[in-house]
Write an enzyme that holds these catalytic residues in place. Structure first.
Site, PDB file in Angstrom:
ATOM      1  N   HIS A  47       0.851  -1.181   0.000  1.00  0.00           N
ATOM      2  CA  HIS A  47       0.000   0.000   0.000  1.00  0.00           C
ATOM      3  C   HIS A  47       0.883   1.225   0.000  1.00  0.00           C
ATOM      4  O   HIS A  47       1.677   1.421   0.926  1.00  0.00           O
ATOM      5  CB  HIS A  47      -0.908  -0.010   1.234  1.00  0.00           C
ATOM      6  CG  HIS A  47      -2.098   0.901   1.088  1.00  0.00           C
ATOM      7  ND1 HIS A  47      -1.998   2.263   1.143  1.00  0.00           N
ATOM      8  CD2 HIS A  47      -3.412   0.620   0.876  1.00  0.00           C
ATOM      9  CE1 HIS A  47      -3.211   2.803   0.986  1.00  0.00           C
ATOM     10  NE2 HIS A  47      -4.079   1.822   0.817  1.00  0.00           N
ATOM     11  N   GLY A  48       0.798   2.025  -1.047  1.00  0.00           N
ATOM     12  CA  GLY A  48       1.591   3.236  -1.146  1.00  0.00           C
ATOM     13  C   GLY A  48       0.775   4.457  -0.778  1.00  0.00           C
ATOM     14  O   GLY A  48      -0.355   4.358  -0.293  1.00  0.00           O
ATOM     15  N   GLY A  49       1.359   5.627  -1.008  1.00  0.00           N
ATOM     16  CA  GLY A  49       0.694   6.863  -0.637  1.00  0.00           C
ATOM     17  C   GLY A  49      -0.547   7.158  -1.447  1.00  0.00           C
ATOM     18  O   GLY A  49      -1.416   7.910  -1.013  1.00  0.00           O
ATOM     19  N   PHE A  50      -0.669   6.558  -2.642  1.00  0.00           N
ATOM     20  CA  PHE A  50      -1.783   6.883  -3.513  1.00  0.00           C
ATOM     21  C   PHE A  50      -2.778   5.740  -3.664  1.00  0.00           C
ATOM     22  O   PHE A  50      -3.765   5.883  -4.358  1.00  0.00           O
ATOM     23  CB  PHE A  50      -1.272   7.284  -4.898  1.00  0.00           C
ATOM     24  CG  PHE A  50      -0.399   8.495  -4.864  1.00  0.00           C
ATOM     25  CD1 PHE A  50      -0.939   9.747  -4.645  1.00  0.00           C
ATOM     26  CD2 PHE A  50       0.971   8.397  -5.028  1.00  0.00           C
ATOM     27  CE1 PHE A  50      -0.146  10.871  -4.609  1.00  0.00           C
ATOM     28  CE2 PHE A  50       1.774   9.509  -4.987  1.00  0.00           C
ATOM     29  CZ  PHE A  50       1.208  10.759  -4.770  1.00  0.00           C
ATOM     30  N   ALA A  87      -3.597   1.092  -3.017  1.00  0.00           N
ATOM     31  CA  ALA A  87      -3.105  -0.267  -2.848  1.00  0.00           C
ATOM     32  C   ALA A  87      -2.629  -0.833  -4.175  1.00  0.00           C
ATOM     33  O   ALA A  87      -3.085  -0.441  -5.250  1.00  0.00           O
ATOM     34  CB  ALA A  87      -4.209  -1.147  -2.273  1.00  0.00           C
ATOM     35  N   VAL A  88      -1.681  -1.801  -4.092  1.00  0.00           N
ATOM     36  CA  VAL A  88      -1.107  -2.452  -5.267  1.00  0.00           C
ATOM     37  C   VAL A  88      -1.385  -3.948  -5.180  1.00  0.00           C
ATOM     38  O   VAL A  88      -1.187  -4.571  -4.122  1.00  0.00           O
ATOM     39  CB  VAL A  88       0.408  -2.205  -5.372  1.00  0.00           C
ATOM     40  CG1 VAL A  88       0.968  -2.838  -6.631  1.00  0.00           C
ATOM     41  CG2 VAL A  88       0.702  -0.717  -5.361  1.00  0.00           C
ATOM     42  N   ASP A  99       7.955  11.734  -3.768  1.00  0.00           N
ATOM     43  CA  ASP A  99       7.878  10.654  -2.778  1.00  0.00           C
ATOM     44  C   ASP A  99       8.980   9.616  -3.002  1.00  0.00           C
ATOM     45  O   ASP A  99       8.721   8.416  -3.064  1.00  0.00           O
ATOM     46  CB  ASP A  99       6.502   9.986  -2.826  1.00  0.00           C
ATOM     47  CG  ASP A  99       6.203   9.173  -1.564  1.00  0.00           C
ATOM     48  OD1 ASP A  99       6.875   9.413  -0.537  1.00  0.00           O
ATOM     49  OD2 ASP A  99       5.326   8.298  -1.607  1.00  0.00           O
TER      50      ASP A  99
END
Length: 827
Positions: free
Chosen positions: A495-498, A500-501, A609
């Protein structure tokens, strides 16, 4: 002796004396250079003589004689070329001036402007051509009349500027000038046509200009700047060398014909000029480079191209690199009654005259068509702001801005496909037959497509591609397709800043990583336009975007899957150890990827980022920067983005937190923090080392960068390097990486190097000096107080050498605690 004999002998003696004086260059009327003869400086570095860039124009110039590449640093008669080399001479006039003359020409082609007569001419080893008086004082020198090149020992003043060549093949004065900026003369500026400033060096700090941090590197040159507030202010530099026993490298500054200020150093190993730095780094930021209706792109072999339906105004100049005359319509007429407007997208431009008013797009078009001088228009659907552009359309370049804010640019073009009244009936018949065949073929194609659901979806994607031509490199997915590919979004990689992957697999068995964006800006068309910007960016050190989904409210991006996950997965003691070779490769690869975003894309992209979670490792352990452009894609609301980016405050530059508008130097800071983690094999914020807690509470966290920076500045790089390597690393490379990291995390952004310079430092092209210790990094984790850890450990001893962060909470969501590493393909 008879009188005729005496007269004859006297004449012979006079001729002999004249020849001697002529050879010495000390007699009025003496010829110093004739035709292709030359004069060398004492040490043979420079040479004075006539040269030609084509076969019918000759110029007197000074060039480097000691290198194989013809490089001219000064030109005398740049505005008045000589047509016949055999009859060209450089001589001394009766009044003691240097003069270039062509046989048969009544006047001088060029002459020096010395007010006192001279008796000697010398070409010095600095490349300075001087005239000397009888008392050996300089009465004139070429350094007072520079052309496009700035050499060591030459001073630039308010009355002494550099003017570019017109093109690589034309030494005549061009459009670009480097000068001291009036009225204070405390900084340099590049100007177009002596009026439009498009780059400034920033003010002098005492050892560098604020916008040119590369000047702080002391081993190539040393600058001196007289009081800039005095009318006689001058600025110059001298060559230096780290080793006083070595000869300093050849170096020069040049305003090139395309408007960039270039700083070169000569490499004797490669026998070539190395570009040390250049400004502006993006060539498309040079004012007027491509002329009217010329489009600038940093991705093509040459920077300027004509728009569709247009052609170069000057074909010969365009071929030689002179794009200043721009482009014209392919039709001979400047406008026609049935002209139409071709959409170019969100573009930057400067019009000769811009008329603004409120109205619909149709009213905007109607107004433009009513005037033959109108070359295009810009219209903003949201604000109904219309701008009609008259005369010339300069500095056309692609922008990654939101079209809702900037508006769409349209250029006026000739209508295509209109059947003229004088077309013969036979041609109309042929066109009808061809059209019928095309319709029949299209019908058959449609039937075949509808026979298969897969073909039907593919057709849908092709239609989307037609609506957005720049998306041809990307695949447009439906939400259902990605739901199937990810097995219902079941395998979460991270899960990144923008958002989920998730891991997925396309029908052709290609593994992919699918990012599901949690926030998005703009509507369908705007989202697609922004994705175009990201999708067209290709670099070996950037994660490739394969496609996207913009289906109803769903916004997803599809990337190549990186099998070895993010760099963060290797920054724990319980994870596999990366060899030094791999670490160094990751450091350089990451730097190259970020430098590409900053300096080589059509528009500068600030990542916003940079952290180990966003540096992915492919199957060959090559670094790939991910999430680039997402801050722009989502909408750069920095306060919201920071507040929701868990665990990244340790990478955020001081100026960003203080509310100052950020630049690319914010990414440089984040890269420096990441570089320290890569070097030490640990996260920057973690539990204190065993036995080094100093009696602190369990919630305390050890902040690695202040301690590491101090060790590096004091020369103890070995203490910082990951002990798991056990000494199996290249010490020279490790020291280079360490010093670069500390330079990147400097408190002041103008002291940090650019990413382009960082790459050169890491590669060893540029020597890395010892940086000053940064002082503000303690405040970048949580804003809480910091306490020195008492006692010692294997990491060094001493009071404040170790810093501890008081964690505001024990949860992983605290700003001072990094997000969990090893959670997969986080982008």
């Amino acid at each position: 002796m008879s009188q005729p004999t005496s007269i004859f002998l006297a004449a012979l003696a006079l001729l002999a004396l004249s020849a001697i004086l002529e050879a010495a260059g000390e007699a009025p009327g003496a010829v110093l250079i004739r035709g292709n003869s030359t004069i060398l400086s004492d040490n043979g570095t420079f040479e004075l003589g006539f040269f030609s860039t084509n076969d019918d124009s000759w110029f007197l110039g000074i060039r480097y004689a000691s290198i194989p590449i013809p490089t001219y640093v000064w030109v005398a008669n740049r505005e008045n070329p000589i047509k016949n080399l055999a009859s060209a001479t450089l001589g001394m006039t009766e009044t003691g001036r240097l003069a270039v003359k062509e046989s048969g020409n009544a006047g001088f082609v060029w002459q020096s402007e010395n007010s006192e007569p001279s008796s000697k001419m010398r070409l010095l080893d600095t490349g300075n051509l001087v005239l000397l008086s009888e008392e050996m004082n300089i009465v004139w020198q070429s350094f007072d009349f520079p052309t496009d090149t700035w050499l060591p020992g030459m001073n630039l003043t308010k009355d002494r500027s550099l003017v570019s060549w017109r093109s690589l093949a034309d030494p005549s004065p061009g459009f670009y000038t480097l000068r001291l900026k009036p009225p204070g003369y405390g900084e340099f500026e590049l100007v177009y046509n002596a009026s439009e400033c498009y780059w400034s060096s920033g003010h002098w700090t005492g050892n560098a200009f604020t916008n040119v941090p590369e000047m702080t590197i002391p081993y190539i040159y040393r600058f001196h700047f007289d009081d800039p507030f005095k009318p006689s202010a001058s600025f110059g530099y001298t060559e230096t060398s780290l080793d006083s026993a070595l000869k300093p490298p050849l170096t020069r500054f040049q305003v090139d014909p395309n408007g960039q200020l270039m700083q070169y150093t000569w490499s004797s190993q490669t026998e070539n000029w190395n570009t040390f730095w250049k400004e502006p780094e993006n060539q498309c930021r040079v004012y007027g480079l491509c002329g009217s209706l010329g489009f600038c792109s940093s991705r093509t072999l040459r920077p300027c191209e004509c728009l569709s339906g247009f052609m170069p105004m000057d074909e010969i100049g365009w071929t030689s690199g002179d794009y200043s005359k721009g482009c014209r319509r392919k039709s001979n007429s400047p406008c026609e009654e049935d002209d139409v407007f071709e959409e170019l997208g969100v573009m930057g431009f400067e019009g000769e005259v811009v008329e603004s008013f409120s109205g619909s797009k149709s009213s905007c078009e109607k107004s433009c068509l009513s005037n033959c001088s109108c070359v295009g228009l810009s219209h903003n659907e949201k604000t109904s702001l219309c701008k009609n552009i008259y005369g010339s359309l300069l500095n056309l370049r692609n922008l990654s801005s939101n079209p809702l804010l900037e508006g769409i640019l349209f250029v006026r073009v000739q209508r295509r496909g209109i059947v003229k009244k004088n077309i013969s009936k036979s041609m109309v018949l042929v066109a009808s037959i061809v059209g019928s065949i095309a319709v029949l073929g299209l019908s058959i194609l449609i039937v075949l497509i509808w026979r298969s659901k897969r073909h039907k979806e593919r057709k849908k994607q092709e239609d989307a591609g037609e609506a957005f031509p720049v998306l041809l490199n990307l695949r447009v997915f439906t939400y259902k397709e990605l739901q199937t590919a990810t097995n219902g979004f079941s395998e979460k990689l991270g899960h990144g800043g923008f958002g989920a992957v998730f891991r997925g697999q396309l029908p052709d068995s290609t593994p992919v990583a699918v990012k599901r964006l949690e926030r998005h800006g703009g509507a369908e068309k705007e989202f697609r336009a922004e994705v175009c910007t990201i999708g067209n960016i290709q670099h070996v050190n950037l994660v490739r975007l394969r496609g996207f989904c913009s289906d109803s409210s769903h916004r997803l991006l599809v990337y190549d899957y990186m099998p070895n996950g993010p760099l963060s997965a290797y920054l724990r003691r319980d994870t596999p150890n990366l060899s030094w070779e791999v670490r160094f490769r990751i450091a350089i690869g990451t730097a190259r990827g970020i430098a590409y975003l900053h300096e080589e894309c059509r528009d500068c992209i600030i990542h916003c980022d940079i952290k180990p979670e966003n540096i992915l490792i492919d199957g060959d352990f090559m670094a790939k920067v991910s999430d680039f452009g997402l801050a722009k894609l989502i909408g750069r609301d920095f306060s919201r983005v920071i507040a929701t980016m868990r665990g990244t405050w340790g990478y955020v530059a001081p100026e960003w937190i203080s509310g100052v508008g950020i630049t690319t130097k914010a990414d440089v800071y984040s890269f420096g923090m990441t570089l320290l983690e890569l070097l030490g094999g640990r996260r920057n914020v973690e539990e204190p080392p065993p036995g080094d807690r100093g009696g602190g509470s369990e919630g305390d966290k050890w902040f690695f960068p202040p301690w590491a920076a101090r060790q590096i500045v004091e020369g103890d790089v070995a203490a910082v390097v990951d002990e798991r390597l056990g000494g199996a690393y290249n010490r020279e490379e490790a020291e280079r990486v360490a010093l670069v990291a500390v330079w990147c995390i400097q408190d002041e952004e103008n002291v940090r190097p650019t990413m382009g310079l960082v790459v050169k430092m890491l590669e060893g092209v540029v020597e890395v000096p010892i940086p000053p210790p940064p002082k503000l990094i303690q405040a970048l984790v949580s804003g809480e107080s910091f306490q020195g850890i008492r006692g010692g450990s294997g990491h060094g001893t001493g009071s404040s050498a170790n810093e501890r962060v008081k964690s505001p909470a024990a949860s992983d969501s605290s700003p001072g605690v990094p997000s969990s590493p090893g959670n997969g393909n986080v982008m």
